[in-house]
Scaffold this motif. Sequence first.
Motif, PDB file in Angstrom:
ATOM      1  N   LYS A   1      -2.813  -9.245   7.931  1.00 48.18           N
ATOM      2  CA  LYS A   1      -2.893 -10.063   8.920  1.00 48.18           C
ATOM      3  C   LYS A   1      -1.980 -11.338   9.350  1.00 48.18           C
ATOM      4  O   LYS A   1      -2.096 -11.662   8.240  1.00 48.18           O
ATOM      5  CB  LYS A   1      -4.431 -10.204   7.998  1.00 48.18           C
ATOM      6  CG  LYS A   1      -4.792 -12.559   8.840  1.00 48.18           C
ATOM      7  CD  LYS A   1      -6.116 -12.861   7.716  1.00 48.18           C
ATOM      8  CE  LYS A   1      -6.776 -14.263   8.563  1.00 48.18           C
ATOM      9  NZ  LYS A   1      -7.228 -14.672   7.275  1.00 48.18           N
TER      10      LYS A   1
ATOM     11  N   LYS B   1      -4.449  -9.805  13.747  1.00 47.42           N
ATOM     12  CA  LYS B   1      -4.127  -8.619  13.561  1.00 47.42           C
ATOM     13  C   LYS B   1      -3.364  -7.617  13.804  1.00 47.42           C
ATOM     14  O   LYS B   1      -3.224  -7.981  14.887  1.00 47.42           O
ATOM     15  CB  LYS B   1      -5.395  -8.011  12.797  1.00 47.42           C
ATOM     16  CG  LYS B   1      -7.148  -8.620  11.760  1.00 47.42           C
ATOM     17  CD  LYS B   1      -8.009  -7.863  12.361  1.00 47.42           C
ATOM     18  CE  LYS B   1      -9.326  -8.956  11.854  1.00 47.42           C
ATOM     19  NZ  LYS B   1     -10.155  -7.529  11.744  1.00 47.42           N
TER      20      LYS B   1
ATOM     21  N   THR C   1      -2.181  -3.308  13.484  1.00 46.75           N
ATOM     22  CA  THR C   1      -2.094  -2.322  12.951  1.00 46.75           C
ATOM     23  C   THR C   1      -0.818  -1.921  13.013  1.00 46.75           C
ATOM     24  O   THR C   1      -0.332  -1.433  13.391  1.00 46.75           O
ATOM     25  CB  THR C   1      -3.284  -1.072  14.019  1.00 46.75           C
ATOM     26  OG1 THR C   1      -4.527  -1.903  13.459  1.00 46.75           O
ATOM     27  CG2 THR C   1      -3.595   0.199  13.239  1.00 46.75           C
TER      28      THR C   1
ATOM     29  N   LEU D   1      -5.567  -6.286   4.985  1.00 43.61           N
ATOM     30  CA  LEU D   1      -6.362  -5.656   4.905  1.00 43.61           C
ATOM     31  C   LEU D   1      -7.797  -5.154   5.004  1.00 43.61           C
ATOM     32  O   LEU D   1      -8.664  -4.802   4.276  1.00 43.61           O
ATOM     33  CB  LEU D   1      -7.138  -6.194   6.082  1.00 43.61           C
ATOM     34  CG  LEU D   1      -6.535  -8.357   6.296  1.00 43.61           C
ATOM     35  CD1 LEU D   1      -7.828  -8.418   8.106  1.00 43.61           C
ATOM     36  CD2 LEU D   1      -7.084  -8.992   6.099  1.00 43.61           C
ATOM     37  N   GLU D   2      -7.007  -3.630   5.975  1.00 44.82           N
ATOM     38  CA  GLU D   2      -7.856  -2.314   5.874  1.00 44.82           C
ATOM     39  C   GLU D   2      -6.558  -1.090   4.866  1.00 44.82           C
ATOM     40  O   GLU D   2      -5.333  -0.905   5.868  1.00 44.82           O
ATOM     41  CB  GLU D   2      -8.303  -2.121   6.561  1.00 44.82           C
ATOM     42  CG  GLU D   2      -9.607  -2.666   7.133  1.00 44.82           C
ATOM     43  CD  GLU D   2      -9.881  -2.802   8.830  1.00 44.82           C
ATOM     44  OE1 GLU D   2      -9.506  -1.327   9.146  1.00 44.82           O
ATOM     45  OE2 GLU D   2      -9.985  -3.570   9.007  1.00 44.82           O
ATOM     46  N   THR D   3      -6.747  -0.649   5.109  1.00 44.11           N
ATOM     47  CA  THR D   3      -5.494   0.894   3.844  1.00 44.11           C
ATOM     48  C   THR D   3      -6.445   2.388   4.228  1.00 44.11           C
ATOM     49  O   THR D   3      -7.377   2.392   3.597  1.00 44.11           O
ATOM     50  CB  THR D   3      -5.205   0.532   2.824  1.00 44.11           C
ATOM     51  OG1 THR D   3      -6.093   0.602   1.628  1.00 44.11           O
ATOM     52  CG2 THR D   3      -4.332  -0.372   2.644  1.00 44.11           C
ATOM     53  N   ARG D   4      -5.659   3.090   4.369  1.00 44.95           N
ATOM     54  CA  ARG D   4      -6.116   4.223   4.207  1.00 44.95           C
ATOM     55  C   ARG D   4      -4.906   5.205   4.899  1.00 44.95           C
ATOM     56  O   ARG D   4      -4.063   5.577   5.114  1.00 44.95           O
ATOM     57  CB  ARG D   4      -7.304   4.574   5.370  1.00 44.95           C
ATOM     58  CG  ARG D   4      -7.065   5.244   6.927  1.00 44.95           C
ATOM     59  CD  ARG D   4      -8.575   5.573   7.702  1.00 44.95           C
ATOM     60  NE  ARG D   4      -8.094   5.425   9.138  1.00 44.95           N
ATOM     61  CZ  ARG D   4      -6.879   6.071   9.864  1.00 44.95           C
ATOM     62  NH1 ARG D   4      -6.777   7.314   9.219  1.00 44.95           N
ATOM     63  NH2 ARG D   4      -7.073   6.625  11.237  1.00 44.95           N
TER      64      ARG D   4
ATOM     65  N   TYR E   1       0.954  -1.101  -0.140  1.00 46.18           N
ATOM     66  CA  TYR E   1       0.412  -0.013  -0.055  1.00 46.18           C
ATOM     67  C   TYR E   1       1.098   1.378   0.005  1.00 46.18           C
ATOM     68  O   TYR E   1       1.754   1.382   1.163  1.00 46.18           O
ATOM     69  CB  TYR E   1      -0.826  -0.046   1.128  1.00 46.18           C
ATOM     70  CG  TYR E   1      -1.873   1.297   1.032  1.00 46.18           C
ATOM     71  CD1 TYR E   1      -2.693   1.461   0.534  1.00 46.18           C
ATOM     72  CD2 TYR E   1      -1.726   2.171   2.245  1.00 46.18           C
ATOM     73  CE1 TYR E   1      -3.550   2.472   0.279  1.00 46.18           C
ATOM     74  CE2 TYR E   1      -2.524   2.956   2.552  1.00 46.18           C
ATOM     75  CZ  TYR E   1      -3.340   3.485   1.520  1.00 46.18           C
ATOM     76  OH  TYR E   1      -4.504   4.622   1.131  1.00 46.18           O
TER      77      TYR E   1
ATOM     78  N   SER F   1      -6.610  -0.170  18.674  1.00 45.36           N
ATOM     79  CA  SER F   1      -5.746  -1.462  18.009  1.00 45.36           C
ATOM     80  C   SER F   1      -5.182  -2.508  19.259  1.00 45.36           C
ATOM     81  O   SER F   1      -4.562  -0.998  19.842  1.00 45.36           O
ATOM     82  CB  SER F   1      -5.170  -1.335  16.867  1.00 45.36           C
ATOM     83  OG  SER F   1      -5.596  -0.712  15.930  1.00 45.36           O
TER      84      SER F   1
ATOM     85  N   ARG G   1      -1.861   4.384   7.820  1.00 43.39           N
ATOM     86  CA  ARG G   1      -1.691   3.285   8.234  1.00 43.39           C
ATOM     87  C   ARG G   1      -2.414   2.118   7.506  1.00 43.39           C
ATOM     88  O   ARG G   1      -3.377   2.127   6.383  1.00 43.39           O
ATOM     89  CB  ARG G   1      -3.593   3.511   8.862  1.00 43.39           C
ATOM     90  CG  ARG G   1      -3.915   2.452  10.104  1.00 43.39           C
ATOM     91  CD  ARG G   1      -5.705   4.026  10.748  1.00 43.39           C
ATOM     92  NE  ARG G   1      -5.523   2.477  12.322  1.00 43.39           N
ATOM     93  CZ  ARG G   1      -6.260   1.830  11.980  1.00 43.39           C
ATOM     94  NH1 ARG G   1      -7.463   1.005  10.326  1.00 43.39           N
ATOM     95  NH2 ARG G   1      -7.121   0.666  12.804  1.00 43.39           N
ATOM     96  N   ALA G   2      -2.065   0.463   7.551  1.00 41.64           N
ATOM     97  CA  ALA G   2      -2.861  -0.268   7.418  1.00 41.64           C
ATOM     98  C   ALA G   2      -2.804  -1.461   8.394  1.00 41.64           C
ATOM     99  O   ALA G   2      -2.206  -1.476   9.214  1.00 41.64           O
ATOM    100  CB  ALA G   2      -1.793  -0.909   6.224  1.00 41.64           C
ATOM    101  N   VAL G   3      -4.098  -2.523   8.306  1.00 38.54           N
ATOM    102  CA  VAL G   3      -3.943  -3.561   9.063  1.00 38.54           C
ATOM    103  C   VAL G   3      -3.177  -4.178   8.481  1.00 38.54           C
ATOM    104  O   VAL G   3      -4.162  -5.111   7.275  1.00 38.54           O
ATOM    105  CB  VAL G   3      -5.502  -3.823   9.371  1.00 38.54           C
ATOM    106  CG1 VAL G   3      -5.907  -4.988  10.996  1.00 38.54           C
ATOM    107  CG2 VAL G   3      -6.031  -2.220  10.466  1.00 38.54           C
TER     108      VAL G   3
END
Length: 295
Positions: free
Chosen positions: A174, A179, A181, A154-157, A140, A214, A170-172
């Motif tokens: 796995k 998880k 962060t 799993l998650e990004t922003r 990312y 987190s 920020r990324a999560v």
Amino acid sequence: MLRWSIVVMAGVLSLVLGGHWLLPELGGFTPVLESVLPWLGVATPLLLVGALFTRSWQVITAALVPVTVWAFMFGPTLLHSPPGGLSDVSVATLNVGATNAQSAQAVQTVSKGRDLVAVQELTPGGPAAKFLNEHFPYNYRIATVGLWSRFPILETRKVDIGLDWARALRAVVKTPRGKLTVYVMHLASARPGQTDLRDETLAKAGKIVDRDTSEHLLLLGDLNTATTDRKRAGLVPPLSDAQQEAGEGFGFTWPASFPVTRPDHILYRGLTATSAGVEQAAGSDHRAAVASLRL
């Protein structure tokens, strides 16, 4: 005259070392001085040698005061041994250098055996990004910062740290143990008389981390804030520092040719650092900070 000079210098050095956080910021000069605080210890043996020439026990005792203060402050860092043990994730962070023609070679060395690699001053589509894309299945990127992972992301922003351009994410991730962060940040630079913007981005980073609930959290990046900088108190604690907890020595990363301070950090919460260190990175003016951690 020599005796009084040594006594006065020893007193001033002891006060600066032991009470640096009480000094006024002087337009941003003092925080920069704090960035190289351990190096003030170089003056202590010179004072001691001068004191021995005076053959005065009072002067020798005075010269031993800054030696004692320095040893109390930094001795544990030099004598500290990594705790070792099993780890779940191996990470690295590197300011690769925007004009680094050897960026691919730099990240190749640093990423070997790593699960997560954070990069700052990244050239989108450049050699470093291309190499990492080929060797890591997940990534990312936001402008000049990026995260590459062997584990699914799993998650990004994008994260706003108060700059006019994006330099944080920020990324999560796995991991096999749960998880994780991960924040990657490149804060504003700090120079003598020019620390206001750095201070603002650092305070912003602290608030972002505080609000994040987190359980397992990593903050990687070039924070432009030395381990001994008073402003870092907003981050450590509550976060822990991998180099301080599991490294050997000061772990200086900048400038790469002869490092005198550590602006690059691996900070965490909800993990245990098992080892930490510094690695060379071809062409960059920073060395990479690396660590292994257990969830």
